[in-house]
Design a protein around this motif. Sequence first.
Motif, PDB file in Angstrom:
ATOM      1  N   MET A   1      24.933  54.789  33.399  1.00 31.19           N
ATOM      2  CA  MET A   1      25.067  54.006  34.632  1.00 31.19           C
ATOM      3  C   MET A   1      26.416  54.304  35.281  1.00 31.19           C
ATOM      4  O   MET A   1      27.457  54.229  34.642  1.00 31.19           O
ATOM      5  N   THR A   2      26.395  54.688  36.543  1.00 24.56           N
ATOM      6  CA  THR A   2      27.619  55.013  37.275  1.00 24.56           C
ATOM      7  C   THR A   2      28.434  53.757  37.542  1.00 24.56           C
ATOM      8  O   THR A   2      27.899  52.735  37.960  1.00 24.56           O
ATOM      9  N   GLU A   3      29.746  53.839  37.284  1.00 23.38           N
ATOM     10  CA  GLU A   3      30.638  52.715  37.570  1.00 23.38           C
ATOM     11  C   GLU A   3      31.654  53.110  38.635  1.00 23.38           C
ATOM     12  O   GLU A   3      32.020  54.285  38.758  1.00 23.38           O
ATOM     13  N   LEU A   4      32.076  52.129  39.408  1.00 28.29           N
ATOM     14  CA  LEU A   4      33.069  52.332  40.458  1.00 28.29           C
ATOM     15  C   LEU A   4      33.918  51.083  40.526  1.00 28.29           C
ATOM     16  O   LEU A   4      33.422  49.961  40.367  1.00 28.29           O
ATOM     17  N   PHE A   5      35.212  51.266  40.770  1.00 33.71           N
ATOM     18  CA  PHE A   5      36.151  50.151  40.799  1.00 33.71           C
ATOM     19  C   PHE A   5      36.860  50.141  42.148  1.00 33.71           C
ATOM     20  O   PHE A   5      37.325  51.185  42.627  1.00 33.71           O
ATOM     21  N   ILE A   6      36.896  48.988  42.790  1.00 31.84           N
ATOM     22  CA  ILE A   6      37.631  48.828  44.053  1.00 31.84           C
ATOM     23  C   ILE A   6      38.809  47.919  43.773  1.00 31.84           C
ATOM     24  O   ILE A   6      38.634  46.755  43.400  1.00 31.84           O
ATOM     25  N   GLU A   7      40.008  48.440  43.944  1.00 33.10           N
ATOM     26  CA  GLU A   7      41.215  47.746  43.503  1.00 33.10           C
ATOM     27  C   GLU A   7      42.178  47.494  44.656  1.00 33.10           C
ATOM     28  O   GLU A   7      42.429  48.365  45.490  1.00 33.10           O
ATOM     29  N   GLY A   8      42.696  46.262  44.698  1.00 30.23           N
ATOM     30  CA  GLY A   8      43.853  45.972  45.542  1.00 30.23           C
ATOM     31  C   GLY A   8      43.562  45.533  46.952  1.00 30.23           C
ATOM     32  O   GLY A   8      44.498  45.351  47.730  1.00 30.23           O
ATOM     33  N   GLY A   9      42.318  45.339  47.316  1.00 36.34           N
ATOM     34  CA  GLY A   9      42.025  44.947  48.684  1.00 36.34           C
ATOM     35  C   GLY A   9      41.955  43.445  48.875  1.00 36.34           C
ATOM     36  O   GLY A   9      42.003  42.663  47.923  1.00 36.34           O
ATOM     37  N   ARG A  10      41.841  43.043  50.123  1.00 40.55           N
ATOM     38  CA  ARG A  10      41.653  41.634  50.483  1.00 40.55           C
ATOM     39  C   ARG A  10      40.156  41.414  50.669  1.00 40.55           C
ATOM     40  O   ARG A  10      39.597  41.763  51.717  1.00 40.55           O
ATOM     41  N   ALA A  11      39.515  40.858  49.675  1.00 35.68           N
ATOM     42  CA  ALA A  11      38.060  40.781  49.645  1.00 35.68           C
ATOM     43  C   ALA A  11      37.557  39.429  50.155  1.00 35.68           C
ATOM     44  O   ALA A  11      38.126  38.376  49.838  1.00 35.68           O
ATOM     45  N   LEU A  12      36.476  39.474  50.911  1.00 35.98           N
ATOM     46  CA  LEU A  12      35.828  38.253  51.386  1.00 35.98           C
ATOM     47  C   LEU A  12      34.887  37.750  50.290  1.00 35.98           C
ATOM     48  O   LEU A  12      33.812  38.304  50.067  1.00 35.98           O
ATOM     49  N   LEU A  13      35.309  36.723  49.603  1.00 40.81           N
ATOM     50  CA  LEU A  13      34.527  36.110  48.528  1.00 40.81           C
ATOM     51  C   LEU A  13      34.119  34.715  48.985  1.00 40.81           C
ATOM     52  O   LEU A  13      34.973  33.839  49.147  1.00 40.81           O
ATOM     53  N   GLY A  14      32.831  34.525  49.215  1.00 41.22           N
ATOM     54  CA  GLY A  14      32.374  33.256  49.749  1.00 41.22           C
ATOM     55  C   GLY A  14      32.889  33.051  51.162  1.00 41.22           C
ATOM     56  O   GLY A  14      32.663  33.877  52.040  1.00 41.22           O
ATOM     57  N   HIS A  15      33.642  31.977  51.354  1.00 41.56           N
ATOM     58  CA  HIS A  15      34.166  31.670  52.685  1.00 41.56           C
ATOM     59  C   HIS A  15      35.661  31.955  52.807  1.00 41.56           C
ATOM     60  O   HIS A  15      36.288  31.582  53.803  1.00 41.56           O
ATOM     61  N   GLU A  16      36.240  32.599  51.795  1.00 45.48           N
ATOM     62  CA  GLU A  16      37.673  32.856  51.810  1.00 45.48           C
ATOM     63  C   GLU A  16      37.969  34.310  51.482  1.00 45.48           C
ATOM     64  O   GLU A  16      37.155  35.008  50.861  1.00 45.48           O
ATOM     65  N   ILE A  17      39.158  34.727  51.887  1.00 50.35           N
ATOM     66  CA  ILE A  17      39.616  36.088  51.610  1.00 50.35           C
ATOM     67  C   ILE A  17      40.643  36.040  50.491  1.00 50.35           C
ATOM     68  O   ILE A  17      41.619  35.278  50.561  1.00 50.35           O
ATOM     69  N   HIS A  18      40.406  36.827  49.445  1.00 48.76           N
ATOM     70  CA  HIS A  18      41.279  36.859  48.267  1.00 48.76           C
ATOM     71  C   HIS A  18      41.703  38.293  47.985  1.00 48.76           C
ATOM     72  O   HIS A  18      40.913  39.234  48.179  1.00 48.76           O
ATOM     73  N   GLU A  19      42.932  38.450  47.512  1.00 48.97           N
ATOM     74  CA  GLU A  19      43.343  39.759  47.030  1.00 48.97           C
ATOM     75  C   GLU A  19      42.842  39.887  45.596  1.00 48.97           C
ATOM     76  O   GLU A  19      43.262  39.141  44.704  1.00 48.97           O
ATOM     77  N   THR A  20      41.952  40.825  45.369  1.00 46.83           N
ATOM     78  CA  THR A  20      41.305  40.930  44.060  1.00 46.83           C
ATOM     79  C   THR A  20      40.687  42.306  43.912  1.00 46.83           C
ATOM     80  O   THR A  20      40.898  43.193  44.739  1.00 46.83           O
ATOM     81  N   SER A  21      39.923  42.487  42.857  1.00 46.91           N
ATOM     82  CA  SER A  21      39.255  43.756  42.598  1.00 46.91           C
ATOM     83  C   SER A  21      37.769  43.513  42.417  1.00 46.91           C
ATOM     84  O   SER A  21      37.323  42.392  42.157  1.00 46.91           O
ATOM     85  N   THR A 339      17.634  38.494  49.597  1.00 47.23           N
ATOM     86  CA  THR A 339      18.489  37.628  48.782  1.00 47.23           C
ATOM     87  C   THR A 339      19.502  38.408  47.963  1.00 47.23           C
ATOM     88  O   THR A 339      20.327  37.800  47.274  1.00 47.23           O
ATOM     89  N   ASP A 340      19.459  39.724  48.023  1.00 45.29           N
ATOM     90  CA  ASP A 340      20.292  40.548  47.136  1.00 45.29           C
ATOM     91  C   ASP A 340      21.509  41.139  47.827  1.00 45.29           C
ATOM     92  O   ASP A 340      22.193  41.990  47.272  1.00 45.29           O
ATOM     93  N   ARG A 341      21.804  40.719  49.056  1.00 45.89           N
ATOM     94  CA  ARG A 341      22.927  41.322  49.785  1.00 45.89           C
ATOM     95  C   ARG A 341      23.498  40.352  50.804  1.00 45.89           C
ATOM     96  O   ARG A 341      22.977  39.265  51.025  1.00 45.89           O
ATOM     97  N   GLY A 342      24.613  40.786  51.426  1.00 44.00           N
ATOM     98  CA  GLY A 342      25.249  39.962  52.450  1.00 44.00           C
ATOM     99  C   GLY A 342      26.497  39.255  51.974  1.00 44.00           C
ATOM    100  O   GLY A 342      27.262  38.727  52.786  1.00 44.00           O
ATOM    101  N   THR A 343      26.712  39.227  50.644  1.00 44.50           N
ATOM    102  CA  THR A 343      27.914  38.621  50.083  1.00 44.50           C
ATOM    103  C   THR A 343      28.459  39.501  48.969  1.00 44.50           C
ATOM    104  O   THR A 343      27.735  40.331  48.410  1.00 44.50           O
ATOM    105  N   LEU A 344      29.735  39.305  48.648  1.00 47.17           N
ATOM    106  CA  LEU A 344      30.365  40.007  47.530  1.00 47.17           C
ATOM    107  C   LEU A 344      30.371  39.070  46.338  1.00 47.17           C
ATOM    108  O   LEU A 344      31.185  38.150  46.259  1.00 47.17           O
TER     109      LEU A 344
END
Length: 397
Positions: A1-21, A339-344
């Motif tokens: 299974m291919t893995e990919l990592f996204i590091e250091g960005g400001r991610a939109l999680l739910g209704h807020e933006i967080h610096e995370t991976s 139901t499987d997309r549109g959010t992180l």
Amino acid sequence: MTELFIEGGRALLGHEIHETSLRIAGREIVAAGTDNGHGAPGIDASGLLVLPGIVDLHGDAFERQMMPRPGVDFPIDVALVDSDRQAISNGITTVYHGTTWSWEPGLRSADNARKLLEAIEQLRPQLAADTRFHLRHETYNLDAESEIIDWLAQGRVDLFAFNDHMDSTVASLAKPVKRSRMVERTGLTHEAFDHLVQSVITRSHEVPASIARLAQAARAADVRMLSHDDSSPAMRQSYRALGVTIAEFPVNEETARDAAAASDFIVFGAPNVVRGGSHTGWTSAADMIAKGLCSVLASDYYYPAPLLAAFRLAADGVRPLAEAWQLISSAPARAAGLTDRGTLAAGQRADIILVDDTLPLRPRVVAVVAAGRLVYLTEANRLIRSAVAPRKAIAAA
């Protein structure tokens, strides 16, 4: 299974933006806020926004790739591949090609609708965006009914819209510029076009029953339905009674309010927001959003528009970016029954875009991950073999 990592960005999680991976495995997001303990290949997202991919319910800009000038045709497969590149480069990871099947010959003919559906089905595996078929049925196109019912039953239609442009077509006959544009699109002479319009109008009494039968077929196939250009609350109510729960481009506020009161999804065009109003002089999408009368924005005729519109709404103080982004990601996904997309979030399809928001009102897509695959990248130096030092997930200012 291919893995990919996204590091250091400001991610939109739910209704807020967080610096995370984000960690991706296969086609899905596995986790947010974890470090790259597996040493997976990654993308350095520092300084960038990390956002859910755009879900575009209604886009017909691909028609310009098929017929860039009246009477000038290009192969459908070439047009679809080029449209796919345009969609992806503007952050659209799920695209519904709005295909109009009209009673007209030419660009919006039965032959073109059939060819386009077949081309989408054949090319789908090689296209970067999840490409779907949104059939826009002209309600006076009565001869198409039985074939459309077959398509619905066979699961070939992903969204189904009822269009009625007959009144505007008749009105345009008296306007030389609009008349010429319509006639050129069909390839007919002016006299032949007039005769065709008159022959179609004579069957108007058959239209309501045809709409009811098609709506029943769509419900049986569990295909979400839209009504286009609802002009009154009564029109919206009649379609809602048939199970049509998406109001696409209601032409006035009264109709939009009726749709909102019933919790219908309400779609407006993102170009309307970007340009500061409708090119037809109808309802302002930004005003409707401010009043809570718009739940979805679509590209309509311009693929860059959803991305630009979200940032325009935030800059103008209409909605914070996190809320504006829902109009082009989670809300259209819900409207389409996806139901499987549109959010992180863990378990969601890994449709992710990385955006440089340095220049006000000019967001720039730097990278796009679609179904876990890196399909677009403008800055190769952001590719890393292992993620940078993990950072604590904190709320961004």
